[in-house]
Design a protein around this motif. Structure first.
Motif, PDB file in Angstrom:
ATOM      1  N   GLY A   7       0.823  -1.193   0.054  1.00 25.35           N
ATOM      2  CA  GLY A   7      -0.029   0.034  -0.033  1.00 25.35           C
ATOM      3  C   GLY A   7       0.997   1.251  -0.050  1.00 25.35           C
ATOM      4  N   LYS A   8       0.092   2.379   0.422  1.00 23.69           N
ATOM      5  CA  LYS A   8       0.958   3.617   0.384  1.00 23.69           C
ATOM      6  C   LYS A   8       0.629   4.492   1.488  1.00 23.69           C
ATOM      7  CE  LYS A   8      -2.509   5.685  -2.725  1.00 23.69           C
ATOM      8  NZ  LYS A   8      -2.716   6.641  -3.865  1.00 23.69           N
ATOM      9  N   GLY A  30      -2.419   2.155   3.318  1.00 26.00           N
ATOM     10  CA  GLY A  30      -1.881   1.249   4.630  1.00 26.00           C
ATOM     11  C   GLY A  30      -0.977   0.256   4.180  1.00 26.00           C
ATOM     12  N   GLU A  31      -0.115  -0.316   5.268  1.00 25.22           N
ATOM     13  CA  GLU A  31       0.756  -1.326   5.406  1.00 25.22           C
ATOM     14  C   GLU A  31       0.323  -2.542   5.069  1.00 25.22           C
ATOM     15  OE1 GLU A  31       4.742  -2.081   7.947  1.00 25.22           O
ATOM     16  OE2 GLU A  31       2.542  -2.451   8.862  1.00 25.22           O
ATOM     17  N   LEU A  32       0.719  -3.220   3.722  1.00 23.85           N
ATOM     18  CA  LEU A  32       0.353  -4.466   3.403  1.00 23.85           C
ATOM     19  C   LEU A  32       1.470  -5.563   3.545  1.00 23.85           C
ATOM     20  CD1 LEU A  32      -1.601  -3.899   0.034  1.00 23.85           C
ATOM     21  CD2 LEU A  32      -2.491  -3.676   2.363  1.00 23.85           C
ATOM     22  N   VAL A  33       2.606  -4.931   3.398  1.00 22.85           N
ATOM     23  CA  VAL A  33       3.831  -5.903   3.708  1.00 22.85           C
ATOM     24  C   VAL A  33       4.522  -5.557   4.973  1.00 22.85           C
ATOM     25  CG1 VAL A  33       5.882  -6.673   2.805  1.00 22.85           C
ATOM     26  CG2 VAL A  33       4.099  -6.206   1.153  1.00 22.85           C
ATOM     27  N   ALA A  45      -5.792 -15.538   6.889  1.00 26.31           N
ATOM     28  CA  ALA A  45      -6.357 -14.097   7.048  1.00 26.31           C
ATOM     29  C   ALA A  45      -5.305 -13.279   7.419  1.00 26.31           C
ATOM     30  CB  ALA A  45      -7.545 -14.368   8.049  1.00 26.31           C
ATOM     31  N   GLY A  46      -5.504 -11.959   7.031  1.00 23.90           N
ATOM     32  CA  GLY A  46      -4.768 -10.734   7.490  1.00 23.90           C
ATOM     33  C   GLY A  46      -5.832 -10.281   8.564  1.00 23.90           C
ATOM     34  N   LYS A  47      -5.353  -9.472   9.409  1.00 26.51           N
ATOM     35  CA  LYS A  47      -6.078  -8.736  10.594  1.00 26.51           C
ATOM     36  C   LYS A  47      -6.627  -7.638  10.232  1.00 26.51           C
ATOM     37  CE  LYS A  47      -5.059 -12.118  13.565  1.00 26.51           C
ATOM     38  NZ  LYS A  47      -3.987 -12.902  12.489  1.00 26.51           N
ATOM     39  N   ARG A  48      -5.883  -6.686   9.498  1.00 32.03           N
ATOM     40  CA  ARG A  48      -6.407  -5.390   9.244  1.00 32.03           C
ATOM     41  C   ARG A  48      -7.129  -5.127   8.061  1.00 32.03           C
ATOM     42  NH1 ARG A  48       0.041  -3.017   9.364  1.00 32.03           N
ATOM     43  NH2 ARG A  48       0.431  -3.712  11.322  1.00 32.03           N
ATOM     44  N   GLU A  49      -8.238  -4.200   7.942  1.00 33.46           N
ATOM     45  CA  GLU A  49      -9.279  -4.337   6.990  1.00 33.46           C
ATOM     46  C   GLU A  49      -8.648  -2.965   6.046  1.00 33.46           C
ATOM     47  OE1 GLU A  49     -11.554  -6.200   6.322  1.00 33.46           O
ATOM     48  OE2 GLU A  49     -11.140  -7.379   8.237  1.00 33.46           O
ATOM     49  N   TYR A  50      -8.520  -3.515   4.448  1.00 29.87           N
ATOM     50  CA  TYR A  50      -8.059  -2.320   3.615  1.00 29.87           C
ATOM     51  C   TYR A  50      -9.226  -2.413   2.438  1.00 29.87           C
ATOM     52  CZ  TYR A  50      -3.667  -2.271   6.085  1.00 29.87           C
ATOM     53  OH  TYR A  50      -2.885  -2.126   7.291  1.00 29.87           O
ATOM     54  N   GLY A  51     -10.118  -3.022   2.390  1.00 27.72           N
ATOM     55  CA  GLY A  51     -11.097  -3.432   1.310  1.00 27.72           C
ATOM     56  C   GLY A  51     -10.559  -4.130   0.365  1.00 27.72           C
TER      57      GLY A  51
END
Length: 269
Positions: free
Chosen positions: A181-182, A217-220, A251-257
């Motif tokens: 993300g950015k 958001g941070e994806l990596v 599953a990832g924990k954070r929601e980014y759409g």
């Protein structure tokens, strides 16, 4: 006999917990993992493994539940907002941080009852992280003090990923480009640009391809990038034609759409 190829599809990024969940869902032995984690000289956490929904799909979740406060999934805190949606101030002065040197972490790994392969891989992942942090802060590797990475949950994530990979024993690992993300994210030293310096150092040093998504958001995470650097091989190519023999989704924990999960697949040419 055909080659066992593990393919990690990182279209929603990658983190330690996503990796462990995807590998368990693919078939890594949960009892072997729990026994390995129980043998480590670590306290103050519990591991919860459950099924959750991501984009309407049934995926596995690997959650390290800490006794102490943890803001890893607090989106307002992570992305620099001073107040919650309700208008309440977000307090951070009470946080408990675990600071450990690489030598401390290697000692924890070595005291556990891990296979030789799992212990070696866990060491390698932390070596990559330590070098990335040393470069970022301009200090020798021996003087690196891990904060987020040295906390109990990240040690568990990395050892768990190493145990699961050793248990699955792929002949080869292929990893897709890392979707990132950015914007900026809050770390131990304040708000940092995405990708954070530890991630940029890892992907530069190990020539890991990335692609930026239009996502704030941070994806990596550094842990996710270090795992990829430790297992990604020079022949990082999918066969021209292949069969999918097994699928695991973590599953990832954070929601980014986004889809919000890491997909791991067994494939054969």
């Amino acid at each position: 006999m055909s080659e066992k190829i593990l393919y990690l599809e990182c279209n929603s990024g990658i983190s330690g917990d996503m990796t462990v969940a995807a590998l368990l869902d693919l078939g890594a032995n949960e009892q072997v993992l729990r026994a390995a984690l129980a043998s480590l000289p670590l306290e103050g956490y519990a591991v919860v493994i459950s099924r959750v929904k991501k984009s309407g799909l049934d995926v596995l979740d690997f959650d390290v539940v800490l006794e102490h406060e943890n803001h890893d999934h607090d989106m307002a805190y992570l992305y620099g907002q001073d107040r919650s949606q309700s208008g309440e101030a977000i307090h951070t002065h009470g946080l408990t941080h675990h600071h450990r040197t690489p030598a401390d972490i290697y000692e924890i790994i070595d005291q556990g009852k891990l296979t030789q392969g799992a212990a070696k891989l866990a060491h390698r992942i932390f070596e990559i992280l330590a070098q990335a942090e040393a470069t970022a802060h301009g200090v020798p590797v021996s003087e690196v003090h891990f904060h987020e990475v040295g906390a109990v949950d990240s040690i568990v994530d990395i050892v768990a990923a190493a145990v699961c990979l050793d248990n699955l024993a792929p002949d080869r690992v292929v990893v897709s480009p890392l979707s990132e993300g950015k914007g900026q994210v809050r770390c131990q030293h304040g708000l940092l640009p995405i990708p954070v310096p530890a991630v940029t150092n890892i992907v530069m040093e190990h020539q890991i391809p990335m692609k930026q998504l239009d996502v704030e958001g941070e994806l990596v995470t550094p842990t996710g990038a270090a795992i990829v650097a430790a297992i990604r091989q020079e022949n990082n190519l999918l066969p021209e034609q292949y069969r999918i023999c097994g699928i695991g989704m973590g599953a990832g924990k954070r929601e980014y759409g986004l889809a919000g999960f890491l997909r791991a697949m067994w494939i054969e040419e």
